[in-house]
Design a protein around this motif. Sequence first.
Motif, PDB file in Angstrom:
ATOM      1  N   GLY A  42     -17.611  15.084 -11.423  1.00  0.00           N
ATOM      2  CA  GLY A  42     -17.346  14.780 -10.024  1.00  0.00           C
ATOM      3  C   GLY A  42     -16.030  14.023  -9.878  1.00  0.00           C
ATOM      4  O   GLY A  42     -15.353  13.721 -10.867  1.00  0.00           O
ATOM      5  N   ALA A  43     -15.694  13.721  -8.620  1.00  0.00           N
ATOM      6  CA  ALA A  43     -14.488  12.925  -8.355  1.00  0.00           C
ATOM      7  C   ALA A  43     -14.662  11.563  -9.023  1.00  0.00           C
ATOM      8  O   ALA A  43     -15.752  10.980  -8.983  1.00  0.00           O
ATOM      9  CB  ALA A  43     -14.300  12.769  -6.858  1.00  0.00           C
ATOM     10  N   SER A  44     -13.592  11.070  -9.624  1.00  0.00           N
ATOM     11  CA  SER A  44     -13.680   9.823 -10.389  1.00  0.00           C
ATOM     12  C   SER A  44     -13.392   8.611  -9.500  1.00  0.00           C
ATOM     13  O   SER A  44     -12.277   8.463  -8.995  1.00  0.00           O
ATOM     14  CB  SER A  44     -12.676   9.881 -11.543  1.00  0.00           C
ATOM     15  N   PRO A  45     -14.376   7.706  -9.326  1.00  0.00           N
ATOM     16  CA  PRO A  45     -14.124   6.495  -8.536  1.00  0.00           C
ATOM     17  C   PRO A  45     -12.972   5.690  -9.128  1.00  0.00           C
ATOM     18  O   PRO A  45     -12.149   5.148  -8.380  1.00  0.00           O
ATOM     19  CB  PRO A  45     -15.445   5.709  -8.654  1.00  0.00           C
ATOM     20  N   GLU A  46     -12.893   5.654 -10.455  1.00  0.00           N
ATOM     21  CA  GLU A  46     -11.840   4.865 -11.121  1.00  0.00           C
ATOM     22  C   GLU A  46     -10.457   5.457 -10.825  1.00  0.00           C
ATOM     23  O   GLU A  46      -9.506   4.729 -10.526  1.00  0.00           O
ATOM     24  CB  GLU A  46     -12.054   4.833 -12.646  1.00  0.00           C
ATOM     25  N   ALA A  47     -10.344   6.788 -10.907  1.00  0.00           N
ATOM     26  CA  ALA A  47      -9.039   7.421 -10.670  1.00  0.00           C
ATOM     27  C   ALA A  47      -8.611   7.227  -9.209  1.00  0.00           C
ATOM     28  O   ALA A  47      -7.417   7.001  -8.925  1.00  0.00           O
ATOM     29  CB  ALA A  47      -9.111   8.906 -11.022  1.00  0.00           C
ATOM     30  N   ILE A  48      -9.571   7.301  -8.290  1.00  0.00           N
ATOM     31  CA  ILE A  48      -9.242   7.099  -6.868  1.00  0.00           C
ATOM     32  C   ILE A  48      -8.759   5.658  -6.661  1.00  0.00           C
ATOM     33  O   ILE A  48      -7.741   5.412  -6.011  1.00  0.00           O
ATOM     34  CB  ILE A  48     -10.467   7.424  -5.974  1.00  0.00           C
ATOM     35  N   ALA A  49      -9.495   4.699  -7.249  1.00  0.00           N
ATOM     36  CA  ALA A  49      -9.118   3.283  -7.096  1.00  0.00           C
ATOM     37  C   ALA A  49      -7.742   3.035  -7.705  1.00  0.00           C
ATOM     38  O   ALA A  49      -6.908   2.325  -7.126  1.00  0.00           O
ATOM     39  CB  ALA A  49     -10.166   2.384  -7.759  1.00  0.00           C
ATOM     40  N   GLU A  50      -7.508   3.646  -8.854  1.00  0.00           N
ATOM     41  CA  GLU A  50      -6.214   3.437  -9.537  1.00  0.00           C
ATOM     42  C   GLU A  50      -5.068   3.947  -8.652  1.00  0.00           C
ATOM     43  O   GLU A  50      -4.057   3.275  -8.463  1.00  0.00           O
ATOM     44  CB  GLU A  50      -6.257   4.157 -10.892  1.00  0.00           C
ATOM     45  N   ARG A  51      -5.264   5.138  -8.047  1.00  0.00           N
ATOM     46  CA  ARG A  51      -4.206   5.716  -7.202  1.00  0.00           C
ATOM     47  C   ARG A  51      -3.990   4.868  -5.948  1.00  0.00           C
ATOM     48  O   ARG A  51      -2.845   4.619  -5.545  1.00  0.00           O
ATOM     49  CB  ARG A  51      -4.566   7.162  -6.830  1.00  0.00           C
ATOM     50  N   LEU A  52      -5.093   4.436  -5.337  1.00  0.00           N
ATOM     51  CA  LEU A  52      -4.958   3.642  -4.099  1.00  0.00           C
ATOM     52  C   LEU A  52      -4.303   2.295  -4.390  1.00  0.00           C
ATOM     53  O   LEU A  52      -3.517   1.792  -3.577  1.00  0.00           O
ATOM     54  CB  LEU A  52      -6.329   3.429  -3.447  1.00  0.00           C
ATOM     55  N   SER A  53      -4.616   1.723  -5.533  1.00  0.00           N
ATOM     56  CA  SER A  53      -4.043   0.394  -5.800  1.00  0.00           C
ATOM     57  C   SER A  53      -2.537   0.488  -6.044  1.00  0.00           C
ATOM     58  O   SER A  53      -1.816  -0.495  -5.846  1.00  0.00           O
ATOM     59  CB  SER A  53      -4.774  -0.311  -6.943  1.00  0.00           C
ATOM     60  N   ARG A  54      -2.034   1.679  -6.425  1.00  0.00           N
ATOM     61  CA  ARG A  54      -0.573   1.843  -6.558  1.00  0.00           C
ATOM     62  C   ARG A  54       0.103   2.107  -5.206  1.00  0.00           C
ATOM     63  O   ARG A  54       1.317   2.077  -5.096  1.00  0.00           O
ATOM     64  CB  ARG A  54      -0.266   2.999  -7.521  1.00  0.00           C
ATOM     65  N   ASP A  55      -0.717   2.397  -4.194  1.00  0.00           N
ATOM     66  CA  ASP A  55      -0.172   2.713  -2.861  1.00  0.00           C
ATOM     67  C   ASP A  55      -0.088   1.416  -2.050  1.00  0.00           C
ATOM     68  O   ASP A  55      -0.794   1.234  -1.050  1.00  0.00           O
ATOM     69  CB  ASP A  55      -1.101   3.736  -2.188  1.00  0.00           C
ATOM     70  N   SER A  56       0.811   0.535  -2.468  1.00  0.00           N
ATOM     71  CA  SER A  56       0.790  -0.822  -1.913  1.00  0.00           C
ATOM     72  C   SER A  56       1.194  -0.864  -0.440  1.00  0.00           C
ATOM     73  O   SER A  56       0.762  -1.747   0.300  1.00  0.00           O
ATOM     74  CB  SER A  56       1.671  -1.749  -2.753  1.00  0.00           C
ATOM     75  N   ASP A  57       2.001   0.112   0.016  1.00  0.00           N
ATOM     76  CA  ASP A  57       2.354   0.078   1.448  1.00  0.00           C
ATOM     77  C   ASP A  57       1.470   1.019   2.281  1.00  0.00           C
ATOM     78  O   ASP A  57       1.819   1.374   3.418  1.00  0.00           O
ATOM     79  CB  ASP A  57       3.844   0.363   1.664  1.00  0.00           C
ATOM     80  N   HIS A  58       0.327   1.388   1.717  1.00  0.00           N
ATOM     81  CA  HIS A  58      -0.716   2.117   2.454  1.00  0.00           C
ATOM     82  C   HIS A  58      -0.205   3.380   3.147  1.00  0.00           C
ATOM     83  O   HIS A  58      -0.475   3.619   4.330  1.00  0.00           O
ATOM     84  CB  HIS A  58      -1.398   1.188   3.468  1.00  0.00           C
ATOM     85  N   GLN A  59       0.500   4.187   2.379  1.00  0.00           N
ATOM     86  CA  GLN A  59       0.967   5.481   2.893  1.00  0.00           C
ATOM     87  C   GLN A  59      -0.185   6.491   2.967  1.00  0.00           C
ATOM     88  O   GLN A  59      -0.176   7.376   3.812  1.00  0.00           O
ATOM     89  CB  GLN A  59       2.049   6.038   1.957  1.00  0.00           C
ATOM     90  N   ILE A  60      -1.150   6.366   2.067  1.00  0.00           N
ATOM     91  CA  ILE A  60      -2.258   7.329   2.031  1.00  0.00           C
ATOM     92  C   ILE A  60      -3.194   7.049   3.213  1.00  0.00           C
ATOM     93  O   ILE A  60      -3.710   5.944   3.367  1.00  0.00           O
ATOM     94  CB  ILE A  60      -3.015   7.244   0.680  1.00  0.00           C
ATOM     95  N   GLN A  61      -3.358   8.057   4.052  1.00  0.00           N
ATOM     96  CA  GLN A  61      -4.140   7.865   5.283  1.00  0.00           C
ATOM     97  C   GLN A  61      -5.612   8.219   5.111  1.00  0.00           C
ATOM     98  O   GLN A  61      -6.451   7.759   5.866  1.00  0.00           O
ATOM     99  CB  GLN A  61      -3.556   8.734   6.418  1.00  0.00           C
ATOM    100  N   ALA A  62      -5.912   9.082   4.131  1.00  0.00           N
ATOM    101  CA  ALA A  62      -7.312   9.498   3.965  1.00  0.00           C
ATOM    102  C   ALA A  62      -7.568   9.907   2.524  1.00  0.00           C
ATOM    103  O   ALA A  62      -6.681  10.426   1.843  1.00  0.00           O
ATOM    104  CB  ALA A  62      -7.623  10.671   4.897  1.00  0.00           C
ATOM    105  N   VAL A  63      -8.804   9.645   2.099  1.00  0.00           N
ATOM    106  CA  VAL A  63      -9.296  10.119   0.800  1.00  0.00           C
ATOM    107  C   VAL A  63     -10.388  11.144   1.118  1.00  0.00           C
ATOM    108  O   VAL A  63     -11.300  10.856   1.888  1.00  0.00           O
ATOM    109  CB  VAL A  63      -9.908   8.961  -0.020  1.00  0.00           C
ATOM    110  N   CYS A  64     -10.261  12.348   0.547  1.00  0.00           N
ATOM    111  CA  CYS A  64     -11.205  13.431   0.860  1.00  0.00           C
ATOM    112  C   CYS A  64     -11.919  13.880  -0.417  1.00  0.00           C
ATOM    113  O   CYS A  64     -11.258  14.200  -1.412  1.00  0.00           O
ATOM    114  CB  CYS A  64     -10.471  14.628   1.449  1.00  0.00           C
ATOM    115  N   VAL A  65     -13.240  13.895  -0.361  1.00  0.00           N
ATOM    116  CA  VAL A  65     -14.037  14.238  -1.538  1.00  0.00           C
ATOM    117  C   VAL A  65     -15.120  15.235  -1.141  1.00  0.00           C
ATOM    118  O   VAL A  65     -15.735  15.109  -0.080  1.00  0.00           O
ATOM    119  CB  VAL A  65     -14.709  12.961  -2.122  1.00  0.00           C
ATOM    120  N   VAL A  66     -15.354  16.220  -2.010  1.00  0.00           N
ATOM    121  CA  VAL A  66     -16.486  17.135  -1.816  1.00  0.00           C
ATOM    122  C   VAL A  66     -17.700  16.517  -2.506  1.00  0.00           C
ATOM    123  O   VAL A  66     -17.650  16.248  -3.708  1.00  0.00           O
ATOM    124  CB  VAL A  66     -16.176  18.538  -2.384  1.00  0.00           C
TER     125      VAL A  66
END
Length: 388
Positions: free
Chosen positions: A117-141
């Motif tokens: 399944g989608a990895s909670p750790e990988a999602i957290a790692e990517r979001l924590s590098r997005d320090s200026d909050h450019q990512i508007q949504a996380v989408c998971v099946v």
Amino acid sequence: MSYQSGRHFLQIPGPSPVPERLVRAMSKAVIDHRGPEFGELGRNVLAGIKRIFQTESPVVIYPASGTGAWEAALVNTLSPGDKVLMCETGQFATLWHELATRLELEVEFLPGDWRHGASPEAIAERLSRDSDHQIQAVCVVHNETSTGVTSRIADIRRAIDGTGHPALFMVDTISGLASAEYKHDEWGVDVTVSGSQKGLMLPPGISFNALSDKALARHQQARLPKSYWDWSSMLASNATGYFPYTPATNLLYGLKEAIAMLEEEGLDNVFARHQRHAEATRRAVQAWGLEVLCLNPEEYSPVLTTVLLPEGQDADALRKVILARFDMSLGAGLGKLKGRVFRIGHLGDINDLTLLGTLAGVEMGLTCAGVPHSPGGVHAAMRFLADH
Ligand code: PLP
């Protein structure tokens, strides 16, 4: 084609078999969708469907397949060029990614092997590098129908929260809803997408967006073009039980009855029934000496089981034999899994004997198609079902 006696076994992972009670509920004359009788039906299903998503927030119902509800989730909350993080869990995640790309969103696809399944750790790692909050949504099946792997939505929510990132959390549970446990509010999902033709046991043709306050707030600023999908006009009409355009009236008759059936059984019992049938199926696969595609037992799908054939065996040829000999449809391998796997649907309106008939069809098919395997899968499933 000539008449085939007995009933067809529709064991693809959706559309699932429509029970007699729902066929009868839908087999009615169409009514005026602006009249008082419709208003009562509309209010009933709009309230009832919230209980199935386990939410207090509005659920929008579209006369569309699941793909429409995917698009609706994005166009109602995002603006041109917005960055979105998606997770490559399988073919359906890939299709949602393609759709988002066509809407000219800037989509980053976290790679996956289609066996986890989608990895909670990988999602957290990517979001924590997005320090200026450019990512508007996380989408998971949630339930990836192409692989039989279920992502851990509550864990992903916790992982997102752990980063303090404000991105919206959008989840596709098109094949999970009403078969696999799902809690829109408790799991903090902002938009949940689903459809009618899987756990709800209805024909294809209606689909859903469950919302959150945060999603509604983002909707106010979202600038992607939308008209048919616009939540605002939907919610304005829904307030009195109506729709801004002609709804799928007869499917709504069916939805009312499907909700009643699910509540008679009790949602928790429905989820437990699916877990039990999935376990019996996996025991059969194991006894055959074949491999379940999903590699993480915590992520086994209660909705379907995807079976990987040994190298050199053609899963499409096997499915063809099973359809011709036993009048049973099984799910094909999709995308890069074409010909390598087949999928056994055990969702919706199913009981022990339906499952055993299905597994018997697979076991006989393996023999007829000359796929090397050990006998005894049906017996293993029978033993498990009798004991549990
Ligand atoms: N997402 C998932 C997980 C699905 O299983 C499906 C269809 O099977 C879709 C999206 C697309 O839905 P539809 O075919 O109803 O448009």
